[in-house]
Every structure is written in structure tokens, then in C-alpha cells.
Design a protein around this motif. Structure first.
Motif, PDB file in Angstrom:
ATOM      1  N   ALA A   1     -12.786  -6.196 -12.831  1.00 12.67           N
ATOM      2  CA  ALA A   1     -11.789  -5.616 -11.925  1.00 12.67           C
ATOM      3  C   ALA A   1     -10.874  -4.632 -12.648  1.00 12.67           C
ATOM      4  CB  ALA A   1     -10.977  -6.720 -11.283  1.00 12.67           C
ATOM      5  N   ALA A   2     -10.869  -4.668 -13.952  1.00 17.06           N
ATOM      6  CA  ALA A   2     -10.000  -3.772 -14.721  1.00 17.06           C
ATOM      7  C   ALA A   2     -10.525  -2.339 -14.724  1.00 17.06           C
ATOM      8  CB  ALA A   2      -9.860  -4.281 -16.152  1.00 17.06           C
ATOM      9  N   THR A   3     -11.800  -2.144 -14.407  1.00 22.89           N
ATOM     10  CA  THR A   3     -12.368  -0.795 -14.396  1.00 22.89           C
ATOM     11  C   THR A   3     -12.718  -0.411 -12.961  1.00 22.89           C
ATOM     12  OG1 THR A   3     -14.626  -1.574 -14.678  1.00 22.89           O
ATOM     13  CG2 THR A   3     -13.374  -1.167 -16.685  1.00 22.89           C
ATOM     14  N   PRO A   4     -12.647   0.863 -12.641  1.00 19.81           N
ATOM     15  CA  PRO A   4     -12.966   1.294 -11.268  1.00 19.81           C
ATOM     16  C   PRO A   4     -14.410   0.987 -10.866  1.00 19.81           C
ATOM     17  CG  PRO A   4     -11.894   3.058 -12.464  1.00 19.81           C
ATOM     18  CD  PRO A   4     -12.152   1.973 -13.451  1.00 19.81           C
ATOM     19  N   ILE A   5     -15.337   1.168 -11.779  1.00 18.88           N
ATOM     20  CA  ILE A   5     -16.741   0.888 -11.450  1.00 18.88           C
ATOM     21  C   ILE A   5     -16.941  -0.614 -11.253  1.00 18.88           C
ATOM     22  CG2 ILE A   5     -19.106   0.975 -12.345  1.00 18.88           C
ATOM     23  CD1 ILE A   5     -18.318   3.585 -13.738  1.00 18.88           C
TER      24      ILE A   5
END
Length: 59
Positions: free
Chosen positions: A14-18
């Protein structure tokens, strides 16, 4: 322990957009699969809201 590892992985993704997009896609797929596999009770028909129907029922 397995649940804990899933939570850690989900937080990391969840920390990255992808990763967030993949989590959302997985959530939608699982939700749709659950709804299709478990048939619920048939929905009840909504009551009529037409005025003419209400008047007839009160006489």
C-alpha cells in the motif's frame, strides 16, 4: 502467523501506487467471487410508490 504476514505484505504494498492499485484489484476480484459463490435470499420487490396504487389500497 499467516495473517500477520499478509498484513505486513499489504502494508508494504500500500506504500507504493502500483501496490495500492494491485491491492484494490485483488479486493474487487475477491469480493465479486464471494458474492457469486454464495447465493443469498431473493430480493423482495419494492412497494409501489404510485399515488393511484396507494389510493386503491386505502378504500
Amino acid at each position: 502467523m499467516k495473517r500477520f504476514l499478509k498484513v505486513l505484505l499489504a502494508r508494504r504494498m500500500a506504500a507504493t501506487p502500483i501496490g495500492a492499485a494491485l491491492l484494490a484489484l485483488g479486493w474487487l476480484v475477491n469480493r465479486r467471487r464471494k458474492n457469486q459463490s454464495r447465493p443469498g435470499p431473493a430480493p423482495r420487490p419494492a412497494r409501489s410508490r404510485r399515488r393511484s396504487d396507494r389510493r386503491l389500497s386505502h378504500r
